[in-house]
Design an enzyme around this catalytic site. Structure first.
Site, mmCIF file in Angstrom:
data_model
loop_
_atom_site.group_PDB
_atom_site.id
_atom_site.type_symbol
_atom_site.label_atom_id
_atom_site.label_comp_id
_atom_site.label_asym_id
_atom_site.label_seq_id
_atom_site.Cartn_x
_atom_site.Cartn_y
_atom_site.Cartn_z
ATOM 1 N N HIS A 1 58.207 94.565 139.340
ATOM 2 C CA HIS A 1 58.749 93.903 140.524
ATOM 3 C C HIS A 1 59.775 94.801 141.224
ATOM 4 O O HIS A 1 60.021 94.641 142.422
ATOM 5 C CB HIS A 1 59.419 92.575 140.153
ATOM 6 C CG HIS A 1 58.470 91.531 139.667
ATOM 7 N ND1 HIS A 1 58.072 91.465 138.347
ATOM 8 C CD2 HIS A 1 57.837 90.516 140.305
ATOM 9 C CE1 HIS A 1 57.241 90.446 138.203
ATOM 10 N NE2 HIS A 1 57.075 89.859 139.365
ATOM 11 N N ASP B 1 47.855 92.382 141.234
ATOM 12 C CA ASP B 1 49.144 91.717 141.204
ATOM 13 C C ASP B 1 49.719 91.794 142.627
ATOM 14 O O ASP B 1 49.193 92.510 143.491
ATOM 15 C CB ASP B 1 50.073 92.386 140.185
ATOM 16 C CG ASP B 1 51.119 91.433 139.623
ATOM 17 O OD1 ASP B 1 51.329 90.356 140.214
ATOM 18 O OD2 ASP B 1 51.732 91.768 138.581
#
Length: 496
Positions: A177, A249
């Protein structure tokens, strides 16, 4: 006309389809949306949101979310599957299969037909900042056995699984992230550990796999796995023969967005072999627009062949026919049954570490716990010190507490007198030096560590411990029962 935008899975800013979001969906005709906690409120309101999305995008639109269990749950008002590592502690594939079914029933009740779960990552790095208890453990064959069972339970109940994060996120020191992780392992090393569960998923014919934003330089020195033809088209498609859906993702994660801020990751991922690209703007519609422009420009220039997109659209259509997302009511009796089932799993998962001292009648028991914990990455909530106190007082009504500011924990010498000190860790991420000093001060006292989220804190701190692998209501009940002396049959699913 090639409808390439159907390969994009977008997100929404809130719990209703506002006029701007409706216009965005109708204009670009994405393939579906991914729901987060901000989107899921009351069942009635969320069901209306999903109906509105399908009115805008068509009945075959995907409605996706991350309902992994444990700390990663988007819907909270239905029976909750435990963390995968809790299932690893039970070593029970039937329980894993039932947990997948329970997750599916709570999703299909609303019309959600794609769950980005389970995590098939083999968590071999105790310091992994983003996987941890989201994994079934550190043994690749156990992760394969339990994870595939979980996914099969999910799919048998009508929701497509999205096993992740191929080719493996279990040995990283970086949260994707925030930055691009690098795993410098040979193919042989990956075959022996990380790839075992994903091969099993392919052999089981699971509906979809999600990619990892990780660079594996010994297999592709240039492209993260999400954008790597060698890993997607080469290994996954041609060598392993996988013909299910491959989704990325979220491409707004900095591991990808920092490298490709203008949306170019979308066509690159499709060209590499992905079928769907997850794009989360978190309220910023311009991100979705950049992805659309990049996709259309790549098609116009020939950098992304139309045939490659047609192949992906066909896979998505076949999967949608298999998992249509027709809502199925989740009745009260079924919910009660599932809640009892998941509560039983939580009880069986509680794991003792060391010689565990328990509260004794007539003695003073003191709970020491942080007031709050940081969240980030895939996590959206945590257990407060107040909530833990309330949960444990149902079992220990005379429990004394010290709830401290995690930035300023007390010294052990300043704690009230007690016959047993319960030191609770409710954080996913690292403890401060001051908290570790507090633990050191407890070593000369009768003390018990309650590891409620990060199980690796138990061997790290070295105090006798009870490990729950999570902080949901069922975990708190199971912990309370264990403190009263009930059996604790769980086994750590990693080497301490």
């Amino acid at each position: 006309m090639l409808d390439a935008n159907r390969t994009l899975i977008a997100d929404l800013p809130g719990p209703d389809l506002d006029a701007d979001s409706a216009r965005l969906l109708r204009t670009y005709q994405f393939g579906g949306i991914c729901l987060f906690r901000r989107n899921i409120t009351t069942p009635e309101r969320t069901a209306r949101l999903i109906r509105d999305v399908r009115d805008a995008l068509g009945e075959d639109a995907w409605i996706a979310t991350d309902q992994e269990g444990g700390a990663v749950l988007r819907r909270l008002d239905t029976p909750q599957a435990p963390a995968p590592m809790a299932l690893g502690a039970t070593r029970d594939a039937d329980a894993a299969r039932e947990a997948g079914r329970v997750a599916a029933r709570g999703l299909l009740d609303l019309g959600i037909n794609w769950n980005f779960a389970p995590a098939l990552d083999v968590n071999v790095n105790p310091l992994n900042p983003v996987i941890g208890e989201r994994s079934f453990g550190a043994d690749p064959h156990e992760v394969a056995r339990l994870g595939v069972a979980w996914a099969q339970g999910l799919e048998a109940a009508g929701v497509m699984s999205g096993s992740k994060h191929y080719p493996g996120h279990g040995d990283t020191h970086t949260d994707s992230h925030l930055a691009l992780p690098r795993v410098d392992k040979s193919r042989a090393a990956l075959e022996a550990v990380e790839w075992v569960p994903f091969r099993a998923a392919v052999q089981a014919g699971l509906g979809s796999l999600m990619t990892a934003h990780i660079l594996y330089p010994q297999l592709d020195p240039v492209n993260p796995a999400t954008l790597s033809p060698a890993l997607l088209d080469g290994v996954l498609r041609r060598e392993w023969g996988y013909d299910g859906v491959v989704i990325t993702d979220a491409t707004d994660m900095r591991a990808i967005a920092d490298l490709y801020p203008d949306g170019d990751a979308a066509p690159l991922a499709l060209r590499a072999g992905a079928d769907a690209v997850l794009t989360c703007g978190h309220g910023d519609a311009t991100l979705h627009e950049r992805n659309v422009r990049a996709l259309q420009e790549a098609l116009r220039s020939g950098r992304l062949p139309e045939a490659r997109v047609q192949e992906s659209l066909a896979r998505l259509a076949r999967a949608a026919a298999r998992f249509p997302g027709t809502p199925r009511a989740y009745g009260a009796a079924e919910r009660e049954h599932d809640a009892r089932l998941m509560s039983g799993v939580a009880t069986r998962a509680v794991t003792p570490f060391g010689a565990v001292p328990l509260p004794r009648a007539g003695e003073r028991t003191l709970l020491v716990v942080a007031a709050h914990a940081d969240v980030g990455g895939p996590y959206e909530d945590h257990l407060s010190g107040e909530a833990l106190t309330s949960g444990l007082r149902a079992f220990l009504p005379d429990l004394q507490t010290v709830v401290y500011d995690p930035a300023q924990p007390p010294a052990a010498a300043d704690l009230p007198d007690a016959d047993l000190v319960l030191f609770a860790t409710t954080a996913r991420f690292g403890l401060t030096d001051a908290e570790r000093a507090l633990v050191d001060g407890l070593r000369s006292r009768r003390a018990l560590h309650l590891a409620l989220w990060n199980p690796y804190f138990a061997p790290d701190l070295g105090l006798p411990a009870l490990v729950t692998y999570g902080f949901r209501d069922a975990n708190l009940r199971a912990l309370g029962e264990a403190l009263r002396g009930d059996a604790t049959p769980g086994v750590l699913p990693f080497t301490a």
